[in-house]
Write an enzyme that holds these catalytic residues in place. Structure first.
Site, PDB file in Angstrom:
ATOM      1  N   HIS A 177       0.810  -1.217   0.000  1.00 38.75           N
ATOM      2  CA  HIS A 177       0.000   0.000   0.000  1.00 38.75           C
ATOM      3  C   HIS A 177       0.843   1.266   0.000  1.00 38.75           C
ATOM      4  CE1 HIS A 177      -2.546  -3.207   1.770  1.00 38.75           C
ATOM      5  NE2 HIS A 177      -3.422  -2.708   0.935  1.00 38.75           N
ATOM      6  N   GLY A 178       2.144   1.131  -0.210  1.00 41.05           N
ATOM      7  CA  GLY A 178       2.981   2.299  -0.422  1.00 41.05           C
ATOM      8  C   GLY A 178       3.516   2.987   0.813  1.00 41.05           C
TER       9      GLY A 178
END
Length: 201
Positions: A158-159
């Protein structure tokens, strides 16, 4: 008669002997039963401390070990990595490690490590968002992470981004810094992940 059933002394002796034999029998029968409640050797090993030889880690290199079923990252940080940490204080959510659950007291500092061994980082390699394994990205300013990237950990799920002390950047899904597990140095080159202060060199 000496062996008459009405002889109280003999009755007490027979009763006592029968009770003692019965107690011994119950004891022998209970041993295997109670032993089944003891943790297996495998279970004990799963929670045991793990010794890691960091003597052969080159500057910038990382190794991973398993402790209590979790990946633990150990990084030999370079001078450049350590110098970058103060520069990032305004970009990370918890620069001073105020969330006490995320590290032992000795790691509540900018290095998130023992001050006398600040060159080495020890963190649990699990993202604090949803539990993915962040990747180690030591390079500076790679194309996919931008010109401001100074090295650290990137969660591909999810970064979420963490600096080289495992401090989480602002504006990403992860809510807290990476967890620092308890650990001690049992010699100059051996880190005991999960070790206690009493085991320290």
């Amino acid at each position: 008669m000496a062996d008459s059933p009405s002889n109280p002394a003999r009755r007490r002796f027979l009763t006592g002997a029968a009770t003692a034999v019965g107690a011994v029998g119950v004891g022998f029968a209970a041993v295997p039963f109670l032993s089944s409640f003891q943790p297996s050797a495998k279970a004990q090993a799963a929670g045991a401390p793990v010794d890691v030889n960091i003597g052969k880690l080159s500057p910038g290199q990382m190794t991973t070990v398993s402790w209590r079923g979790k990946p633990v990252y150990l990084v030999h940080r370079t001078d450049r990595m350590l110098e970058s940490l103060p520069e990032l204080n305004d970009e990370v959510q918890d620069p001073d490690s105020r969330v006490v659950e995320q590290q032992p007291p000795f790691a509540a500092n900018i290095y998130r490590a023992r001050e006398e061994h600040k060159r080495y980082l020890v963190v649990v390699g699990i993202c604090t968002h949803l539990g993915c394994a962040p990747t180690y990205r030591p390079e500076v300013a790679p194309d996919d992470l931008g010109d401001d990237w100074k090295g650290g950990f990137f969660c591909p799920c999810h970064g979420s981004k963490f600096d080289i002390s495992g401090r989480v950047y602002k504006g990403v899904p992860a809510p807290t810094n990476l967890e620092v597990p308890p650990y001690v140095y049992v010699s100059g080159d051996i880190v005991r992940v999960g070790g206690t202060e009493e085991e320290a060199a």
